[in-house]
Design an enzyme around this catalytic site. Structure first.
Site, PDB file in Angstrom:
ATOM      1  N   ARG A   1      -0.489   4.149 -10.458  1.00 39.32           N
ATOM      2  CA  ARG A   1      -0.432   4.136  -8.971  1.00 39.32           C
ATOM      3  C   ARG A   1      -1.678   5.124  -8.505  1.00 39.32           C
ATOM      4  O   ARG A   1      -1.583   6.444  -8.878  1.00 39.32           O
ATOM      5  CB  ARG A   1       0.906   4.708  -8.428  1.00 39.32           C
ATOM      6  CG  ARG A   1       0.997   5.153  -6.853  1.00 39.32           C
ATOM      7  CD  ARG A   1       2.255   5.425  -6.227  1.00 39.32           C
ATOM      8  NE  ARG A   1       3.061   4.225  -6.230  1.00 39.32           N
ATOM      9  CZ  ARG A   1       4.089   4.090  -5.299  1.00 39.32           C
ATOM     10  NH1 ARG A   1       4.691   5.073  -4.795  1.00 39.32           N
ATOM     11  NH2 ARG A   1       4.744   2.847  -5.229  1.00 39.32           N
TER      12      ARG A   1
ATOM     13  N   ARG B   1      13.503  -3.959  -7.133  1.00 43.53           N
ATOM     14  CA  ARG B   1      12.271  -3.201  -7.799  1.00 43.53           C
ATOM     15  C   ARG B   1      12.302  -3.099  -9.291  1.00 43.53           C
ATOM     16  O   ARG B   1      11.557  -3.557 -10.127  1.00 43.53           O
ATOM     17  CB  ARG B   1      11.959  -1.912  -7.437  1.00 43.53           C
ATOM     18  CG  ARG B   1      11.671  -1.746  -5.643  1.00 43.53           C
ATOM     19  CD  ARG B   1      10.445  -2.813  -5.248  1.00 43.53           C
ATOM     20  NE  ARG B   1       9.350  -2.444  -6.049  1.00 43.53           N
ATOM     21  CZ  ARG B   1       8.533  -1.240  -6.025  1.00 43.53           C
ATOM     22  NH1 ARG B   1       8.716  -0.400  -5.228  1.00 43.53           N
ATOM     23  NH2 ARG B   1       7.490  -1.148  -6.953  1.00 43.53           N
TER      24      ARG B   1
HETATM   25  N1  NVA Z   1       2.156   1.496   2.680  1.00 46.03           N
HETATM   26  C1  NVA Z   1       2.891   2.629   2.091  1.00 46.03           C
HETATM   27  C2  NVA Z   1       3.677   1.776   1.117  1.00 46.03           C
HETATM   28  C3  NVA Z   1       4.795   2.751   0.435  1.00 46.03           C
HETATM   29  C4  NVA Z   1       5.541   2.063  -0.606  1.00 46.03           C
HETATM   30  C5  NVA Z   1       2.084   3.501   1.364  1.00 46.03           C
HETATM   31  O1  NVA Z   1       1.046   3.214   0.948  1.00 46.03           O
HETATM   32  O2  NVA Z   1       2.184   4.671   1.671  1.00 46.03           O
HETATM   33  N1   CP Z   2       8.523   0.818  -2.248  1.00 44.55           N
HETATM   34  C1   CP Z   2       7.852   1.787  -3.037  1.00 44.55           C
HETATM   35  O1   CP Z   2       7.111   1.721  -3.838  1.00 44.55           O
HETATM   36  O2   CP Z   2       8.558   3.145  -3.132  1.00 44.55           O
HETATM   37  P1   CP Z   2       8.093   4.395  -3.879  1.00 44.55           P
HETATM   38  O3   CP Z   2       6.726   4.821  -2.998  1.00 44.55           O
HETATM   39  O4   CP Z   2       9.063   5.208  -3.974  1.00 44.55           O
HETATM   40  O5   CP Z   2       7.750   3.952  -5.206  1.00 44.55           O
END
Ligand code: NVA
Ligand code: CP
Length: 330
Positions: free
Chosen positions: A108, A317
């Site tokens: 991520r 998820r």
């Molecule tokens: N658009 C949001 C999604 C979080 C799951 C972000 O990137 O912070």
């Molecule tokens: N929806 C989602 O990706 O949540 P987190 O940021 O908590 O992983």
């Protein structure tokens, strides 16, 4: 034709055919039913995976951790604060080292290019746990939740309200186009998805008998919707300074009782979470103090209301991430 995803990275839904996505959804259902009925499924016993997080996470991290352990694997979590990653060692170098030790890598972070580069170098499957452009593991959970609620995906009218050019807007447009849902982005023009991606999705949608619509008009965008979906107005990695402009631009696109009333009576409300639906977070409280608003992308009434399926979606998820990990490592 038989689907085989072994050894393949999961970087964005554009790389997958509808048949492959269908396979992952069906596999998710199998894993969900095994988990619910307590049937052990340590099919990947002896393997190890590593989770690299350059941004924070609750759902994605925990889903990979629980899914990995349920499948019998060892799981390591790394962030920039507890490893050399980013500060002393580039992500591609980190990935090449980890590819020698682990069977799969979750990442991520910020750029989509980087996760694609990782996958080229790692020598093992790489799973995109969110970049600025796409959030593909979230898509399977969202599709599974919709299918569970309506018994089908094809022909569902799906409306996304809010920042339609962020990772969620982009990914949902692709997911709907691939799986036959009619996608509407209901947003100010300044936050419409990039034209090139819209064109790509319109071509895919035409092959799958569905549509992609962009509108600034809330009444039009929400009419006849089966699903109303939203996301936070300022995403991770964006500067604090954009809040004022976003609040101004997106307040008309808040999901509230009026928006839900304009959709079908049977409509559901979805959100990837986390959500600013009250002031019980530090950011929520800070925004309330600065801008005098206590709810943002969705009202507390809708978030807590009978049409909201956000916690079923969050649970999914884990089942769907388990399917991706299993399908690519088995
Ligand atoms: N658009 C949001 C999604 C979080 C799951 C972000 O990137 O912070
Ligand atoms: N929806 C989602 O990706 O949540 P987190 O940021 O908590 O992983």
């Amino acid at each position: 034709m038989a689907v085989n995803l072994r050894g393949k990275s999961y970087l964005k839904l554009l790389d997958f055919t509808p048949a492959e996505i269908r396979y992952l959804l069906d596999l998710s259902k199998d894993f969900k039913s095994m988990k619910r009925s307590g049937v052990p499924h340590k099919y990947l016993d002896g393997k190890n995976i590593v989770l690299l997080f350059e941004k924070t996470s609750t759902r994605t991290r925990c889903s990979f951790e629980v899914a990995g352990r349920d499948l019998g694997m060892g799981v390591t979590y790394l962030d920039p604060g507890s490893s050399q990653m980013g500060k002393k060692e580039s992500i591609p170098d980190t990935a090449r080292v980890l590819g020698r030790m682990y069977d799969g890598i979750e990442y991520r972070g910020y750029s989509q290019q980087l996760v694609e580069e990782l996958a080229r170098y790692a020598g093992v499957p790489v799973w995109n746990g969110l970049t600025d452009q796409f959030h593909p593991t979230q898509m399977l959970a969202d599709l599974l939740t919709i299918e569970e609620k309506f018994g089908r995906l094809k022909g569902i009218n799906f409306t996304y309200m809010g920042d339609a050019r962020n990772n969620m807007g982009n990914s949902l447009m692709v997911a709907c186009a691939k799986m036959g849902l009619n996608f509407t982005a209901c947003a100010p023009e300044a936050l419409f998805p990039a034209e090139e991606l819209v064109e790509t999705c319109r071509r895919i949608a035409a092959e799958n008998g569905c549509t992609v619509t962009l509108t600034e008009n809330v009444a039009e965008g929400t009419a006849n919707a089966d699903v109303i979906y939203t996301d936070i107005w300022v995403s991770m990695g964006e500067p604090e300074g954009v809040w004022a402009e976003r609040i101004k631009l997106l307040t008309p696109y808040q999901v509230n009782a009026a928006a839900m009333r304009n959709a079908k009576d049977t409509a559901i409300f979805m959100h990837c979470l986390p959500s600013f639906h009250d002031t019980r977070t530090t950011i929520g409280a800070d925004i309330a103090k600065k801008f005098g608003i206590s709810e943002m992308e969705v009202t507390d009434e809708v978030f807590e209301g009978r049409q909201s399926v956000v916690f079923d979606e969050a649970e999914n998820r884990m089942h769907t991430i388990k399917a991706v990990v299993y399908a690519t490592l088995c």
